[in-house]
Design a protein around this motif. Sequence first.
Motif, PDB file in Angstrom:
ATOM      1  N   ASP A  76       0.828  -1.204   0.000  1.00  0.00           N
ATOM      2  CA  ASP A  76       0.000   0.000   0.000  1.00  0.00           C
ATOM      3  C   ASP A  76       0.866   1.258   0.000  1.00  0.00           C
ATOM      4  O   ASP A  76       2.057   1.225   0.327  1.00  0.00           O
ATOM      5  CB  ASP A  76      -0.934   0.015   1.214  1.00  0.00           C
ATOM      6  CG  ASP A  76      -2.019  -1.052   1.120  1.00  0.00           C
ATOM      7  OD1 ASP A  76      -2.265  -1.538  -0.003  1.00  0.00           O
ATOM      8  OD2 ASP A  76      -2.605  -1.401   2.161  1.00  0.00           O
ATOM      9  N   VAL A  77       0.232   2.392  -0.336  1.00  0.00           N
ATOM     10  CA  VAL A  77       0.947   3.647  -0.561  1.00  0.00           C
ATOM     11  C   VAL A  77       0.317   4.766   0.247  1.00  0.00           C
ATOM     12  O   VAL A  77      -0.906   4.796   0.433  1.00  0.00           O
ATOM     13  CB  VAL A  77       0.897   4.009  -2.071  1.00  0.00           C
ATOM     14  CG1 VAL A  77       1.428   5.406  -2.336  1.00  0.00           C
ATOM     15  CG2 VAL A  77       1.677   2.976  -2.887  1.00  0.00           C
TER      16      VAL A  77
ATOM     17  N   GLY B 203       5.673 -10.793 -17.451  1.00  0.00           N
ATOM     18  CA  GLY B 203       5.561 -10.329 -16.069  1.00  0.00           C
ATOM     19  C   GLY B 203       4.277  -9.567 -15.853  1.00  0.00           C
ATOM     20  O   GLY B 203       3.223  -9.911 -16.396  1.00  0.00           O
ATOM     21  N   SER B 204       4.350  -8.499 -15.069  1.00  0.00           N
ATOM     22  CA  SER B 204       3.149  -7.716 -14.783  1.00  0.00           C
ATOM     23  C   SER B 204       3.542  -6.304 -14.384  1.00  0.00           C
ATOM     24  O   SER B 204       4.714  -6.024 -14.086  1.00  0.00           O
ATOM     25  CB  SER B 204       2.342  -8.363 -13.658  1.00  0.00           C
ATOM     26  OG  SER B 204       3.064  -8.343 -12.436  1.00  0.00           O
ATOM     27  N   ILE B 205       2.543  -5.421 -14.339  1.00  0.00           N
ATOM     28  CA  ILE B 205       2.781  -4.030 -13.962  1.00  0.00           C
ATOM     29  C   ILE B 205       1.544  -3.465 -13.275  1.00  0.00           C
ATOM     30  O   ILE B 205       0.414  -3.754 -13.670  1.00  0.00           O
ATOM     31  CB  ILE B 205       3.174  -3.185 -15.207  1.00  0.00           C
ATOM     32  CG1 ILE B 205       3.508  -1.747 -14.813  1.00  0.00           C
ATOM     33  CG2 ILE B 205       2.106  -3.241 -16.272  1.00  0.00           C
ATOM     34  CD1 ILE B 205       4.115  -0.936 -15.955  1.00  0.00           C
ATOM     35  N   LYS B 206       1.765  -2.700 -12.216  1.00  0.00           N
ATOM     36  CA  LYS B 206       0.723  -1.913 -11.571  1.00  0.00           C
ATOM     37  C   LYS B 206       1.117  -0.449 -11.682  1.00  0.00           C
ATOM     38  O   LYS B 206       2.259  -0.092 -11.360  1.00  0.00           O
ATOM     39  CB  LYS B 206       0.590  -2.257 -10.087  1.00  0.00           C
ATOM     40  CG  LYS B 206      -0.006  -3.602  -9.755  1.00  0.00           C
ATOM     41  CD  LYS B 206      -0.146  -3.720  -8.231  1.00  0.00           C
ATOM     42  CE  LYS B 206      -0.744  -5.039  -7.807  1.00  0.00           C
ATOM     43  NZ  LYS B 206      -0.955  -5.099  -6.336  1.00  0.00           N
ATOM     44  N   ILE B 207       0.196   0.392 -12.126  1.00  0.00           N
ATOM     45  CA  ILE B 207       0.467   1.821 -12.238  1.00  0.00           C
ATOM     46  C   ILE B 207      -0.364   2.569 -11.212  1.00  0.00           C
ATOM     47  O   ILE B 207      -1.559   2.311 -11.051  1.00  0.00           O
ATOM     48  CB  ILE B 207       0.163   2.332 -13.654  1.00  0.00           C
ATOM     49  CG1 ILE B 207       1.208   1.796 -14.645  1.00  0.00           C
ATOM     50  CG2 ILE B 207       0.131   3.857 -13.702  1.00  0.00           C
ATOM     51  CD1 ILE B 207       0.951   2.159 -16.094  1.00  0.00           C
ATOM     52  N   ILE B 208       0.276   3.490 -10.496  1.00  0.00           N
ATOM     53  CA  ILE B 208      -0.418   4.377  -9.570  1.00  0.00           C
ATOM     54  C   ILE B 208       0.082   5.795  -9.830  1.00  0.00           C
ATOM     55  O   ILE B 208       1.294   6.063  -9.767  1.00  0.00           O
ATOM     56  CB  ILE B 208      -0.211   3.963  -8.090  1.00  0.00           C
ATOM     57  CG1 ILE B 208      -0.855   4.992  -7.158  1.00  0.00           C
ATOM     58  CG2 ILE B 208       1.254   3.729  -7.772  1.00  0.00           C
ATOM     59  CD1 ILE B 208      -0.844   4.591  -5.691  1.00  0.00           C
ATOM     60  N   ASP B 209      -0.833   6.680 -10.158  1.00  0.00           N
ATOM     61  CA  ASP B 209      -0.484   8.068 -10.448  1.00  0.00           C
ATOM     62  C   ASP B 209      -1.673   8.947 -10.083  1.00  0.00           C
ATOM     63  O   ASP B 209      -2.697   8.439  -9.584  1.00  0.00           O
ATOM     64  CB  ASP B 209      -0.045   8.232 -11.904  1.00  0.00           C
ATOM     65  CG  ASP B 209      -1.112   7.825 -12.913  1.00  0.00           C
ATOM     66  OD1 ASP B 209      -2.305   7.732 -12.528  1.00  0.00           O
ATOM     67  OD2 ASP B 209      -0.773   7.614 -14.089  1.00  0.00           O
ATOM     68  N   PRO B 210      -1.587  10.256 -10.267  1.00  0.00           N
ATOM     69  CA  PRO B 210      -2.699  11.127  -9.873  1.00  0.00           C
ATOM     70  C   PRO B 210      -4.034  10.828 -10.560  1.00  0.00           C
ATOM     71  O   PRO B 210      -5.076  11.306 -10.106  1.00  0.00           O
ATOM     72  CB  PRO B 210      -2.186  12.525 -10.228  1.00  0.00           C
ATOM     73  CG  PRO B 210      -0.706  12.415 -10.079  1.00  0.00           C
ATOM     74  CD  PRO B 210      -0.384  11.046 -10.593  1.00  0.00           C
ATOM     75  N   VAL B 211      -4.011  10.047 -11.624  1.00  0.00           N
ATOM     76  CA  VAL B 211      -5.271   9.651 -12.242  1.00  0.00           C
ATOM     77  C   VAL B 211      -6.106   8.840 -11.253  1.00  0.00           C
ATOM     78  O   VAL B 211      -7.328   9.009 -11.154  1.00  0.00           O
ATOM     79  CB  VAL B 211      -5.021   8.852 -13.534  1.00  0.00           C
ATOM     80  CG1 VAL B 211      -6.330   8.343 -14.125  1.00  0.00           C
ATOM     81  CG2 VAL B 211      -4.269   9.703 -14.550  1.00  0.00           C
TER      82      VAL B 211
ATOM     83  N   ALA C 257       3.957   6.278 -10.460  1.00  0.00           N
ATOM     84  CA  ALA C 257       4.808   5.120 -10.224  1.00  0.00           C
ATOM     85  C   ALA C 257       4.264   3.887 -10.916  1.00  0.00           C
ATOM     86  O   ALA C 257       3.066   3.778 -11.198  1.00  0.00           O
ATOM     87  CB  ALA C 257       4.936   4.854  -8.720  1.00  0.00           C
ATOM     88  N   ALA C 258       5.168   2.959 -11.178  1.00  0.00           N
ATOM     89  CA  ALA C 258       4.807   1.630 -11.659  1.00  0.00           C
ATOM     90  C   ALA C 258       5.536   0.608 -10.810  1.00  0.00           C
ATOM     91  O   ALA C 258       6.734   0.754 -10.529  1.00  0.00           O
ATOM     92  CB  ALA C 258       5.177   1.457 -13.131  1.00  0.00           C
ATOM     93  N   LEU C 259       4.810  -0.387 -10.360  1.00  0.00           N
ATOM     94  CA  LEU C 259       5.400  -1.517  -9.648  1.00  0.00           C
ATOM     95  C   LEU C 259       5.449  -2.666 -10.646  1.00  0.00           C
ATOM     96  O   LEU C 259       4.409  -3.188 -11.066  1.00  0.00           O
ATOM     97  CB  LEU C 259       4.564  -1.877  -8.428  1.00  0.00           C
ATOM     98  CG  LEU C 259       5.147  -2.936  -7.489  1.00  0.00           C
ATOM     99  CD1 LEU C 259       6.477  -2.460  -6.896  1.00  0.00           C
ATOM    100  CD2 LEU C 259       4.166  -3.268  -6.377  1.00  0.00           C
TER     101      LEU C 259
END
Length: 496
Positions: free
Chosen positions: A228-229, A342-350, A360-362
Motif C-alpha cells: 500500500d501507498v 511479467g506484470s505491472i501496476k500503475i499508480i499516479d494522480p489519475v 509510479a509503476a510496480l
Amino acid sequence: MGFSPSLKYCLKTSLVSLLLGICQPSNALPHDSGPFGWASAAGNDESSTRSPLRGDSAFLGVVQNEVNPDNSAAVPESEYKLAPGQAADADLGIPFTFDNVAHPQPVRGDLGSTDPGPRTYAYDRLNPSTFAPPGSDSGEVTQGKWPLGLSHNRILPGHAGWSRQENTDVLPGATTMAGVDMKLAPWAYRELHWHQANEWSIILNGSVRVQAMNEDGQTFTDDLTAGDVWYFPSGVPHSLQALDEGAEFMLVFDQGDFSDGGTGLITEMFLRNPKEVLSKNFQAPLSDFDDLPQDQLYIFNGTPAPKDVKEQTIQGPGGVLSGDQSYTYHLSKQEAYETPGGSIKIIDPVSFPIAKMFSAALVTIKPGAMREIHWHGTSDEWGFFLAGQARVSIYEAPSAGASIDFSAGDISYVKATASHYIENTGVEDVVFLEMLQAPRFSDISVGQWLKLTPRQIVKDTLHLPDSLLDNLSPNKQYVVQGNRNLTAVADGSGIA
C-alpha cells in the motif's frame, strides 16, 4: 609443508596479487617485510639504526637492469575461468554472472585484459556489466546506481527501528528525488513530524497506521499493509505507528538533496520554545512541561494501538478527509496488468489525486524477461529494486551508453529522455519500483514507435527485415518475455 598452486603463483608474481588477487583474504597491506622486501619492518624510533625513513638520491631516474622477469602483470589462464557467455562476441552483450567464478576477469569476447589486482572480488561479482561491459557501452553516462547497503544506518534505542537514506550526497545525478528506507519495530512510532518536501511511500513489509491533519483542520487515519501507498504534502504534520508485526517502508521525496535529518519534529519544536511561551500558548501551568523529552525521539517504542482504527479517528471542525483528498491508496488490492513476461501496476494522480506529481509503476519481471526499451519524456526515473537481479543499459544522447547491474536494495536513476530497459538476469522474479515526477505515468515504447512509424522510413534507417516489423505490436508491451537461458544466443544465432 607444501604450497598450493595458487600460493606458488602468488609468490612468483606481483605483491599486489598476493595482497588482493588470489591468496590473501584480507585487503590490508602487510606491516612487516614480506618475500618481496618492499615493505620494511615496522618501528617507532626514528633515531635508531634501522633503515632511514627516506631513500637515497641514487634511486632517482634511470636504474639499469631494473625489469624483474619474475614479476608479471599477466594472470595465467590456469588461474581463472570465464563465466558462461563471457567469451561470446562483445557486441551480443549477453548478460552473465560471476557466481561460480573464483577470480573474475574484465574480459568480454576479444575486449579487455586480465586484472592481477588489487581487487575486491565481491564488487566484481555484484557488477559484472560494469567490470566487463558489453561492446555497446560507450562514453560516460550519469552515475545511476546506489546500493542502500552502503548508506549509513541510523539505529535507534530499544530496538525501536532504523533508517538509511539516498540523496545527492551519494548519488549526485539524482537531482529530483531522494529515498529513505525505514523500519519500525512492532508498535514503534515515527514521531509527529512534517517535511519541507512532498512525501510518497510504499510499504515493503508489515503494517502501519498513518495519521495526519491538514491546514483546514481536516484529519485522516488509516491502516496500511505491504504494497500500500501513502502521500503527505509538504508541511502537513503526520505520524506513523507500526502495528503488531512491525513495518518497513520506502519513502520517496521530490527533492534530490532531501535529508531526513532535516525533518521538523514535535519534540524539537517544544525544546526550542521557552516554557513561558509554551505556558501562554497552551494556557497551562509551567509544571505541565516538566517531563518533556530532553532530546528528539525520531523513532521510539510506543503503546500498542487499538485494533479498531475508528477508535483513533478524530473528527475536528474540518471533518475527516476522504475520497480524492485521501492520503492513502491500497495498491495491494489493485490487480496487476499481466503480460507474457511479467506484470505491472500503475499508480499516479489519475487514480491517487492527492499525490499530484508522483507517478509510479510496480513492475514484476520473470526470469529471462525484460521491461521493454523505453524512455520518459519529461521526468527523470528514480527506481528501487525490491527483489531479484537485473541489468540496465542506459543510452544518453548523443552517443553515451552504460550497462549496470542491480539487485535487491539498490536504487537506480535514469535521466529524462535517456532510453533504458530492465532485464532479469537471475533465477527469481525481479520486482522493481519505477518513480516519476509527473502528473501521469507515461513512457515512449521503442517497439510501439517503430510500429507506428511508416515502414519505409524504418527500413531505410535501420535496415530491419519485414519479418521483424510484422511482429511488432502497435501497443506498449511493458514487459516482454525472453529465454531463461541467458546464453542461448552465445553462438551469434537464435532468439534471446
